[in-house]
Design a protein around this motif. Structure first.
Motif, short mmCIF file in Angstrom:
data_model
loop_
_atom_site.label_atom_id
_atom_site.label_comp_id
_atom_site.label_asym_id
_atom_site.label_seq_id
_atom_site.Cartn_x
_atom_site.Cartn_y
_atom_site.Cartn_z
N GLU A 181 -40.12 -2.43 2.52
CA GLU A 181 -40.09 -2.93 1.05
C GLU A 181 -41.12 -3.63 0.59
O GLU A 181 -41.51 -3.44 -0.47
CB GLU A 181 -38.66 -3.66 0.81
N ILE A 182 -41.73 -4.43 1.67
CA ILE A 182 -42.79 -5.25 1.22
C ILE A 182 -43.98 -4.29 0.90
O ILE A 182 -44.82 -4.44 -0.24
CB ILE A 182 -43.36 -6.04 2.29
N ILE A 183 -44.58 -3.06 1.54
CA ILE A 183 -45.49 -2.12 1.32
C ILE A 183 -45.25 -1.65 0.00
O ILE A 183 -45.88 -1.35 -0.81
CB ILE A 183 -45.71 -1.53 2.27
N ARG A 184 -43.90 -0.96 -0.25
CA ARG A 184 -43.61 -0.37 -1.39
C ARG A 184 -43.69 -1.35 -2.50
O ARG A 184 -44.06 -0.85 -3.67
CB ARG A 184 -42.07 -0.12 -1.31
N ASN A 185 -43.15 -2.49 -2.60
CA ASN A 185 -43.32 -3.36 -3.88
C ASN A 185 -44.65 -3.62 -4.09
O ASN A 185 -45.02 -3.90 -5.13
CB ASN A 185 -42.41 -4.73 -3.41
N GLU A 186 -45.55 -3.98 -2.95
CA GLU A 186 -46.89 -4.34 -3.25
C GLU A 186 -47.70 -3.16 -3.76
O GLU A 186 -48.36 -3.24 -4.76
CB GLU A 186 -47.62 -4.89 -1.99
N GLY A 187 -47.24 -1.84 -3.35
CA GLY A 187 -47.87 -0.69 -3.94
C GLY A 187 -47.30 -0.46 -5.56
O GLY A 187 -48.00 0.08 -6.02
N LEU A 188 -46.20 -0.88 -5.79
CA LEU A 188 -45.66 -0.95 -7.03
C LEU A 188 -46.69 -1.66 -8.04
O LEU A 188 -47.06 -1.32 -8.95
CB LEU A 188 -44.24 -1.15 -7.31
N LEU A 189 -46.91 -2.90 -7.58
CA LEU A 189 -47.84 -3.81 -8.48
C LEU A 189 -49.19 -3.31 -8.61
O LEU A 189 -49.60 -3.50 -9.68
CB LEU A 189 -47.75 -5.21 -7.57
N LEU A 190 -49.69 -2.74 -7.47
CA LEU A 190 -51.02 -1.84 -7.54
C LEU A 190 -50.92 -1.05 -8.79
O LEU A 190 -51.94 -0.84 -9.50
CB LEU A 190 -51.45 -1.60 -6.39
N LEU A 191 -50.08 -0.03 -8.52
CA LEU A 191 -49.97 0.85 -9.36
C LEU A 191 -49.62 0.51 -11.16
O LEU A 191 -50.25 1.11 -11.93
CB LEU A 191 -48.90 2.04 -9.24
N ILE A 192 -48.82 -0.47 -11.20
CA ILE A 192 -48.73 -1.19 -12.51
C ILE A 192 -50.08 -1.62 -12.97
O ILE A 192 -50.34 -1.11 -14.10
CB ILE A 192 -47.57 -2.19 -12.39
N SER A 193 -50.77 -2.20 -12.23
CA SER A 193 -52.10 -2.62 -12.89
C SER A 193 -53.09 -1.69 -13.14
O SER A 193 -53.96 -1.96 -14.10
CB SER A 193 -52.55 -3.80 -11.89
N LEU A 194 -52.87 -0.67 -12.02
CA LEU A 194 -53.92 0.67 -12.19
C LEU A 194 -53.64 1.38 -13.65
O LEU A 194 -54.46 2.05 -14.32
CB LEU A 194 -53.87 1.32 -11.10
N SER A 195 -52.43 1.52 -13.88
CA SER A 195 -51.95 2.54 -14.84
C SER A 195 -51.65 1.69 -16.23
O SER A 195 -51.14 2.41 -17.32
CB SER A 195 -50.69 3.20 -14.49
N ARG A 196 -52.25 0.42 -16.39
CA ARG A 196 -52.10 -0.19 -17.57
C ARG A 196 -53.07 0.36 -18.49
O ARG A 196 -52.34 0.43 -19.94
CB ARG A 196 -52.34 -1.72 -17.23
#
Length: 891
Positions: A181-196
């Protein structure tokens, strides 16, 4: 020996500085052949990165990147390198309170500089993305941490590097499948900032099956009851869909819209530690802050798919209607147990789904709401019929009410729990219902008339209400709701949307008459009369703005309404006074008065002669002034009233003022659009007025010049008149003298003429005697000539008769001679002569020729004789005329 040893031990050993240690570790990491030595050097650099960040970054950045490329398969070295690079590229959080802001800025500048060094070569970012291929937890975790640090410092440059890297976005999407979950959640945050803010990355992420993965994570995490992970998934979905038409098409074509109703549920603990799904309006729900955020984001996702002016909106609205999402939203909007924040979003979502879609609008209007489902069951507006003692409380269930009636009640007769945000959201829903819906507008307009007094519901204490009656009562009873000025304001907004862009409704509303003191008054005049009385009683400015906006919408592009408005002279005079007023008046009221005055001019068909265009123009020029008139528009256009208007009637908590606890909501966004579109046409009035002013100034100049010329002419005329008067006197004197002279001359002339006449008479008598004598002689001669001519004429007549007789004798002789010739020819024929031919025609021709010759001769003689006779006759007539003259002279 002990002495020497003690001497040497007493000398202190020199400690290496931080820069020397950094050089030492960099040299070891560069030239070491064993992997253990390189690992130790990297760990040493990582340890020094916090304290000696500048030295490690300048000297060790390139060394660390080379080791990462060389030993990427070694998880220990890779992990240490990633940690060191993360420290260098991340700003330090200082715990010391005395540290100044300048030092923090310097450290932040260092992290940004090191980020630029790392991103300068896109291969470095590609190496970081390759590190994500491994399954090591720490390698993946620190790689994501480093990418997040780079994204915070230089987002645009990192996005371009990821786009140029092959399979870069795909490796990031794979992080969503990580079971940790930690990897998945951190990946989510990275994708959110990249797709903004990058549409290309949004498209790549969407086409990597991101929607299916995100929705599955949301369902696994408990939908609305999930934690921050559900919020992150919904936020990433928002980023991928907002302002991206292709991703919206993919979301719809992937049947993801059909999954949205499954998200609007709640999961509670069931028997045997099992989870069961219940509706969001179920009483068992517990609304935590995180649950409200998650549900609000789901409703926001629905709104993104049906945002106005989007090519996909109509298709998405139809799909949502088929999925029955609107039924769930209606339950959320009208349920009393739903939090106000979520309730507002439900109203906005309903509004966007039905906006401009006739099918969805009709379906929405057919819904009914039971009284128990209304926001506040203690509301005074909704009451159930009374029941007798013999009836139980379940015998008379209150009948369901139309949803439009409940919606208007929420807006205009709110309960204690209703916030302004809910009323504004409900008003926006009402606006979207009548948007491009002429049938709905007409249906609501017909409800403005109160029900007949002899209806069967008279026995009930509260007579049945309609949306129109509630709107009218709230609009016209403004004096009873001073504490709630928004009641009148919202009523004006609702009525204006019923009339907006619908000429048929405007004309029908003109026929609506109200009774006041046993006299009929039209609704338009009643609204203006209410506005005039409200201005005198110092009510809230929102009430005045509401009335003016309603009248402006009503009159706009409707000449008949303008003519009806201009029938009352007081209306124009009130508007002029407010436009001219220089103090103690709100700029919004003044600007709207000018706007309404401009509408009365622009859409004036001249049917009201007292206020035609030709008569309004001098009013603007003389009483108002063109510059003052246009300045009222510009002040309103540039004021905070216009700038702070929300397109969706949204009210934020910070907009609520502290004085009266009312929000800063003064205008409807639809009216602002109308105002801005009409501003250009009405502002042209200034140009027309300026042209008139120029013409007037030129005419004034010409008139002044003419006046000057006239004055000069008057002076010249005076001088000339004086000259003429003096000349007249002289002429009179001369006339008197000349008249005297003339009389003397006339007397002399008379005497002379008498003498001359006597002499002439004597001479004439002598001449007449001589003339008579000569004329007598001539008469004698002429009579003699006349007698001779008569004798000659008689002789000629005798000769003519003799010639005629001779002609007849010759003709007889010729005829006898022809007969003898014929007899001789016959005898010759009898004697045997064959050559002789008797031709009767020839003989006849000869005879005819001879006759013609004779006739010609006779004609010539006759003509000569006639000419002679004519001459004789003319001579005789001349003689007679002369004789007559002579006779007259003798007389």
């Amino acid at each position: 020996m002990q002495f020497l040893a003690s001497k040497f031990r007493s000398q202190p050993v020199a400690q290496p500085t931080g820069a020397e240690l950094v050089d030492k570790y960099c040299d070891r990491a560069t030239h070491a052949t064993l992997i253990e030595d390189r690992r130790a050097a990297v760990l040493g650099l990582k340890g020094l990165a916090h304290e000696y960040k500048l030295d490690v970054g300048i000297k060790g950045m390139s060394v660390l990147l080379d080791i990462l490329k060389q030993d990427i398969m070694d998880s220990e070295i890779t992990k240490a390198v990633l940690e060191a690079l993360t420290i260098l590229c991340s700003p330090e959080d200082s715990d010391e309170k005395e540290e100044t802001e300048t030092k923090n800025k310097e450290k932040d500048d260092l992290s940004i500089q090191f980020t630029e060094i790392l991103i300068k070569d896109p291969k470095n970012v590609t190496t970081l993305l390759q590190a994500l291929e491994g399954n090591d937890f720490y390698v993946r975790y620190f790689t994501i941490q480093l990418l997040n640090a780079l994204m915070n410092n230089k987002p645009n440059q990192l996005q371009t590097c990821i786009l140029t890297s092959p399979m870069g976005v795909s490796r990031l999407i794979d992080l969503l499948d990580d079971k940790r979950e930690i990897i998945r959640n951190e990946g989510l945050l990275l994708l959110i900032s990249l797709s903004r803010s990058n549409a290309e990355i949004q498209k790549i992420i969407a086409f990597e099956n991101a929607f299916e993965k995100l929705l599955s994570i949301i369902l696994q995490e408990g939908v609305t009851d999930g934690g921050i992970v559900v919020q992150d998934c919904l936020q990433l979905t928002h980023n991928l869909l907002r302002y991206n038409v292709s991703n919206q098409n993919l979301f719809r074509e992937s049947s993801c819209i059909q999954v949205l109703p499954k998200l609007l549920v709640s999961r509670v603990q069931g028997p045997k530690n099992t989870l069961r799904e219940i509706s969001l309006i179920d009483p068992e729900n517990e609304w935590t802050d995180q649950k409200i955020i998650n549900a609000t984001l789901i409703l926001g996702l629905i709104r993104i798919l049906v945002v106005p002016n989007n090519p996909n909106t109509t298709v998405n609205q139809n799909v949502m209607f088929q999925c029955k999402i609107m039924d769930i939203l209606i339950d959320l909007a009208f349920c009393p147990r739903i939090p106000n924040k979520l309730k507002c979003q439900a109203f906005y979502a309903i509004a966007d789904i039905i906006r401009g879609n006739t099918t969805n609008q009709d379906s929405f209007a057919k819904h009914v709401i039971r009284s128990g489902e209304v926001i506040d069951p203690t509301s005074p507006v909704i009451t159930s019929p009374r029941r007798t003692r013999s009836q139980s409380k379940f015998d008379l269930a209150p009948p369901p009410l139309p949803i439009l009636l409940i919606l208007v009640q929420i807006i205009l007769t709110p309960s204690k729990n209703d916030e302004f945000s809910i009323r504004a959201a409900a008003a926006y829903t009402f606006q979207c219902y009548v948007n491009n819906n002429p049938d709905g507008q007409l249906a609501l307009l017909t409800t403005l008339m109160p029900p007949p007094e002899d209806n069967p519901n008279d026995e009930i204490n509260d007579k049945p209400q309609t949306p129109g009656t509630i709107i009218l009562s709230s609009l016209l009873e403004w004096n009873t709701t001073r504490k709630d000025p928004y009641k009148t304001w919202f009523a004006a907004v609702l009525l204006s949307h019923i009339l907006m862009k619908n000429e048929q409704c405007k004309l029908m509303a003109l026929k609506l008459n109200l009774y006041e003191y046993d006299e009929q008054i039209s609704l338009l005049h009643k609204c203006m009369y209410s506005y005039i009385t409200a201005t005198k009683e110092n009510v809230d400015v929102r009430v005045l703005i509401g009335f003016l906006c309603l009248i402006a919408v009503w009159l706009y592009d409707c000449p008949k309404a303008v003519s009806e408005f201009l029938k009352e002279d007081a209306h124009i005079s009130i508007l002029i006074e407010e436009i001219i007023q220089s103090s103690d008046i709100d700029i919004a009221v003044q600007g709207l008065a000018a706007f309404l005055f401009g509408i009365c001019y622009e859409f004036n068909d001249g049917s009201e002669p007292s206020f035609s265009r030709e008569k309004i123009q001098p009013i603007v020029l003389n009483r108002i002034g063109a510059d003052v008139f246009i300045s009222r528009f510009e002040r309103l256009k540039e004021s905070e009233y216009i700038e702070k208007v929300s397109p969706y009637l949204q009210i934020i908590a910070k907009d609520v003022t502290s004085k009266d606890n009312l929000p800063n909501l003064y205008f409807d966004y639809s009216f602002i659009e109308l105002f801005k579109s009409a501003y250009g046409t009405i502002a042209m009035l200034k140009n027309k007025i300026e042209e008139l002013e120029k013409k007037i100034t030129t005419l004034n100049k010409e008139s002044e010049e003419k006046d000057k010329k006239y004055e000069e002419l008057v002076k010249d005329l005076k001088q000339k008149s004086e000259m003429i008067s003096s000349l007249e006197k002289k002429l009179l004197d001369q006339n008197v003298q000349s008249s005297n002279n003339i009389q003397e001359l006339e007397n002399n002339l008379k005497t002379k003429q008498d003498h001359i006449n006597q002499q002439k008479n004597n001479q004439r008598s002598q001449q007449i005697e001589s003339e008579n004598y000569s004329s007598n002689l001539q008469l004698i001669e002429l009579t003699n000539k006349n007698n001779e001519l008569i004798k000659q004429l008689e002789k000629q007549k005798l000769q003519y008769k003799e010639l005629e007789q001779e002609q007849d004798d010759l003709l007889v002789c010729l005829a006898e001679h022809d007969l003898e010739i014929k007899k001789l020819k016959l005898k010759l024929i009898d004697y045997g002569e064959k050559d002789i031919i008797i031709d009767d025609d020839d003989s006849d021709d000869d005879e005819n020729n001879e006759e013609q010759n004779n006739n010609d001769e006779n004609n010539e003689q006759n003509n000569n004789d006639e000419n002679n006779e004519e001459q004789n006759i003319n001579n005789i007539s001349e003689i007679n005329q002369e004789s007559n003259k002579i006779g007259k002279c003798n007389v």
